[in-house]
Design an enzyme around this catalytic site. Structure first.
Site: not given
Ligand code: ATP
Ligand code: MG
Length: 336
Positions: A115, A203, A206
């Protein structure tokens, strides 16, 4: 009674990946255990402000809590819903733990390295949030903390801090279960990883800029269906589940299985002889748009008042438990 604790940051609307990989498994786990365990579901709003927040944080927090309910969370007297910043003991214990944690161990956290990478100046919150996370867990003597694989290192840090504290001051904190046991508890062999629709090697996230790469929970269902139809696949002309060689098709198979709550193996068998990807895409597009329609209808039915009522009792409970634990930690340092 054991305590299970879980939370999701409320920086923005969640994706289908967050829903299938985190929210839904957490809700199922909560429902399966809330008869004989405390289930603490909290929104770590203080963790949200270590990075940019999309929209109004308070509204996002409320929406995230509604997501749990729309995803089927059954609330009983053992389920406690609260906002982190409404329980000041989290910040207080974080400070105390800061004073037993070392710069070395905090600097080793992969999330911090990732980060802070490329940032000209990184805020101290990004460095310190794993210690706040340790406080989030230790205040409630939580044994199980179902979270994604990206957070496992922070569980190990929490275990180390709890053990160090207990060795110095006596048995004050419950040491949470090892990550291997956390995974076993979640009933998973591997974590779920929904892929980016345009670049399936990555993956779904968001924070990814490209709109068509991700499905958001507030997407219009017809728009979501179009995104599935335009998902990147391959030119093999063979429906096979292999995340290495055919990540796009494999991702669609996985989404189809999870959205309909059927075994992946069944979906694979159904489509094994298909040579045209269009038919599979149509089916997945309709499954996703149907799921979103139902989810969004449920979400619209949940009032702010309903959530505030849950927060009122949840935050009363959380403050009682957390303050009692904080008091023990304060006594250990002769602050009290
Ligand atoms: P960012 O891009 O802001 O990191 P993110 O989509 O990766 O957003 P997080 O806030 O990091 O989301 O994670 C929230 C939860 O969702 C965590 O428990 C993470 O393991 C899960 N998660 C995130 N992306 C995925 C995905 N593509 N598939 C399954 N689980 C996910
Ligand atoms: Mg994430």
């Amino acid at each position: 009674m054991k305590t299970i604790l879980t939370g999701i940051r409320s920086n923005s609307v969640l994706t289908l990946g967050n829903y299938l990989g985190a929210l839904l498994p957490m809700v199922r786990l909560a429902n399966a255990h809330s008869k004989d365990s405390h289930v603490n579901i909290f929104v770590p709003d203080l963790h949200s402000i270590i990075s940019d927040v999309d929209g109004d944080l308070r509204q996002n927090t409320l929406r995230t809590l509604k997501y749990y309910l729309a995803a089927g969370l059954e609330v009983n007297e053992n389920v406690h819903i609260y906002r982190q910043s409404y329980v000041p003991a989290h910040s207080e214990l974080c400070w105390i733990l800061n004073c037993i944690a070392t710069m070395g161990e905090a600097s080793r956290m992969t999330q911090y390295k990732e980060k802070s990478k490329g940032q000209e100046s990184c805020n101290v919150g990004i460095f310190d949030y794993p210690i706040l996370m340790a406080a989030d867990i230790l205040l409630y003597d939580a044994t199980y903390v179902p979270i994604g694989e990206d957070q496992f290192q922070h569980i190990e840090l929490t275990r180390n801090l709890a053990t160090r504290f207990n060795n110095r001051f006596g048995e004050i904190f419950t040491v949470p279960a090892k990550t291997a046991d956390q995974v076993k508890f979640m009933g998973m062999s591997d974590g779920i990883r929904i892929r980016d629709l345009l670049n399936p090697e990555k993956k779904m996230s968001k924070s990814t800029k490209a709109e068509n790469s991700k499905i958001m929970l507030d997407d219009n269902p017809a728009k979501a269906a179009k995104k599935i139809m335009s998902a990147t696949t391959d030119s093999f002309g063979k429906v096979k589940f292999d995340m290495w060689s055919q990540p796009g098709i494999s991702n669609l198979l996985q989404i189809e299985a999870l959205v309909n709550d059927v075994p992946l193996q069944d979906v694979i068998s159904t489509w094994a002889s298909e040579t045209r990807y269009g038919e599979l895409k149509k089916k997945v597009a309709s499954s996703v748009s149907e799921m979103l329609t139902i989810f969004q209808e449920k979400l619209a039915d949940i009032s702010d008042g309903e959530v505030f009522a849950l927060l009122e009792s949840g935050e009363k409970y959380a403050n009682e438990v957390a303050n009692a634990k904080l008091f023990e930690a304060q006594k250990a340092f002769h602050l009290r």
